[in-house]
Design a protein around this motif. Structure first.
Motif, mmCIF file in Angstrom:
data_model
loop_
_atom_site.group_PDB
_atom_site.id
_atom_site.type_symbol
_atom_site.label_atom_id
_atom_site.label_comp_id
_atom_site.label_asym_id
_atom_site.label_seq_id
_atom_site.Cartn_x
_atom_site.Cartn_y
_atom_site.Cartn_z
ATOM 1 N N CYS A 50 2.522 -14.269 -8.768
ATOM 2 C CA CYS A 50 2.805 -12.832 -8.918
ATOM 3 C C CYS A 50 3.804 -12.582 -10.039
ATOM 4 C CB CYS A 50 3.356 -12.260 -7.609
ATOM 5 S SG CYS A 50 2.125 -12.105 -6.305
ATOM 6 N N GLU A 54 3.074 -10.438 -13.457
ATOM 7 C CA GLU A 54 3.855 -9.250 -13.802
ATOM 8 C C GLU A 54 4.531 -9.416 -15.157
ATOM 9 O OE1 GLU A 54 6.424 -8.196 -10.563
ATOM 10 O OE2 GLU A 54 4.767 -7.195 -9.539
ATOM 11 N N CYS A 59 3.384 -5.035 -15.372
ATOM 12 C CA CYS A 59 3.140 -4.034 -14.332
ATOM 13 C C CYS A 59 3.142 -4.748 -12.981
ATOM 14 C CB CYS A 59 1.823 -3.294 -14.566
ATOM 15 S SG CYS A 59 0.353 -4.326 -14.382
ATOM 16 N N PRO A 60 3.325 -4.015 -11.885
ATOM 17 C CA PRO A 60 3.320 -4.654 -10.564
ATOM 18 C C PRO A 60 1.962 -5.272 -10.244
ATOM 19 C CG PRO A 60 4.241 -2.429 -10.471
ATOM 20 C CD PRO A 60 3.623 -2.573 -11.818
ATOM 21 N N VAL A 61 1.965 -6.333 -9.418
ATOM 22 C CA VAL A 61 0.694 -6.977 -9.066
ATOM 23 C C VAL A 61 -0.216 -6.026 -8.300
ATOM 24 C CG1 VAL A 61 1.488 -9.367 -9.101
ATOM 25 C CG2 VAL A 61 1.797 -8.019 -7.027
ATOM 26 N N GLY A 90 10.396 -6.499 -8.835
ATOM 27 C CA GLY A 90 10.737 -5.759 -10.034
ATOM 28 C C GLY A 90 12.211 -5.440 -10.141
#
Length: 402
Positions: A50, A54, A59-61, A90
């Motif tokens: 993950c 990212e 960007c977020p998973v 994050g």
């Protein structure tokens, strides 16, 4: 992957580079791991995967279609698990060390120096993924420095403001690369950081960039609403430079909404506010909004209103005044000059100007705003049906650029 031009092997390589940067240890992602991610065989990756995803895609998973990471204790070193869980959320790249000494001005100065170097690189190159990634990494380190406590309220606010500004820089690199959705992911984080900083200038900057992403997605109604936020902000009420930029953004959005009278009224307000600006040194990020930039943004308004001769006049003034160090913007505005000339039927001149614009771009540049503008120039020239050898040659040459 398509947007970044990545094969499965290349994505695996970049993920391993990301893991090495984050942990100091080589990564072990293989092309088969990537195939499992693409096929859906892996729907809930482990924490290290993950974090690598990212880092590469910024960007977020969850935005990539995956569930939260699997975090089985037996599969990962406890310290690494903690590191990757924090990164996947994050918030920071690594857990804060125990016994952290009190943070002071030297720490703030060190972070700010890195930020100003990134700003300078961005103004030269533009749209480069490595600048975007470096900004994300710097913002994470700033946040990590606060995770263990030991900072005064003043330092915390200063650090959160800087983390917001750095994240906005990452977002602008994504905007210049014409990837507005990736930029929005950065800006969601930047807005939260600006709130933690309790800083109106930082919040203004986030909204300015959010408005640009709306415009790139052709959502001009949302862009106009964002410009209203800028105009009504506390910093715009106190500083005419910020007020002017808010009116200018509004003028551009209204022109694209085919509201010419309202757009010209906003442009006039931008001009008046700009004329009231004081001689004080503004925040680093808004120093771009000088007289040359004012004329460049005005050219966008005239272009949207179909006044291509007036747009060309503005762009000539811009290019005569823009600082030499702003290589990315010089190339961008030269490309827009080429487009304005093409739309007036000055085909041979537009070709020469377009060639000049492309020649300004540095090899590391990822400024798709510039290359997309040159692609629009080519479309206008092709539509004229001209068979002049030098024009036909330019059309073929420009296909190599875009």
């Amino acid at each position: 992957m398509g947007e970044l031009g990545l094969t499965q092997d290349e994505l695996a390589r970049q993920m391993n580079n990301a893991l090495h940067k984050i942990t100091g240890r080589p990564g072990d992602v293989s092309a088969r791991s990537v195939r499992n991610l693409l096929s859906g065989a892996t729907r809930r990756p482990i924490g290290r995967t993950c974090a690598a995803l990212e880092e590469v895609f910024a960007c977020p998973v969850a935005d990539l279609g995956f569930g939260p990471p699997r975090t089985a204790a037996h599969s990962e070193d406890p310290v690494l698990r903690r590191t990757f869980l924090v990164a996947a959320a994050g918030t920071a790249i690594a857990a804060s060390p125990v016994g952290r000494t009190r943070l002071g001005q030297s720490d703030a100065d060190r972070f700010h120096l890195e930020y100003t170097e990134l700003l300078r690189d961005d103004s030269r190159i533009g749209g480069a993924r490595r600048i975007e990634n470096r900004a994300v990494e710097l913002a994470a380190r700033i946040q990590s420095s606060l995770a263990g406590g030991g900072a005064s309220d003043r330092f915390q606010r200063q650090a959160y403001r800087l983390a917001s500004d750095v994240t906005c820089l990452a977002a602008f690199a994504a905007i210049d690369a014409s990837t507005p959705l990736r930029a929005r992911a950065h800006l969601d984080k930047a807005l939260a950081l600006a709130g933690l900083a309790r800083d109106s200038e930082a919040t203004y900057r986030v909204w300015d960039h959010l408005m640009l992403t709306s415009s790139q997605r052709e959502n001009h109604g949302e862009a106009a609403a964002g410009a209203e936020v800028l105009k009504r902000s506390s910093v715009a009420r106190c500083d005419p430079l910020y007020a002017s930029l808010g009116h200018m953004r509004h003028a551009n959005a209204l022109a694209r909404l085919r509201q010419p009278a309202e757009s010209l009224r906003a442009l006039n307000l931008a001009e008046k506010a700009f004329g009231r600006t004081r001689g004080e040194q503004p925040s680093a990020w808004i120093t771009f909004y000088c007289r040359a930039e004012f004329d460049a943004l005005s050219s966008y308004v005239w272009t949207a209103l179909g006044e291509h001769e007036r747009a060309e006049s503005c762009l000539h003034r811009t290019l005569a005044a823009i600082p030499d160090g702003m290589v990315r913007n010089k190339a961008l505005y030269t490309a827009h000059l080429s487009l304005a000339q093409a739309r007036q039927g000055e085909v041979e001149l537009a070709c020469a100007t377009g060639r000049q614009a492309h020649g300004m771009l540095l090899s590391a540049s990822g400024s798709r705003r510039t290359t997309n503008t040159l692609a629009s120039t080519r479309q206008v020239i092709e539509a004229t049906g001209t068979k002049a050898p030098e024009v036909v040659s330019w059309i073929e040459e420009s296909r190599q650029w875009i």
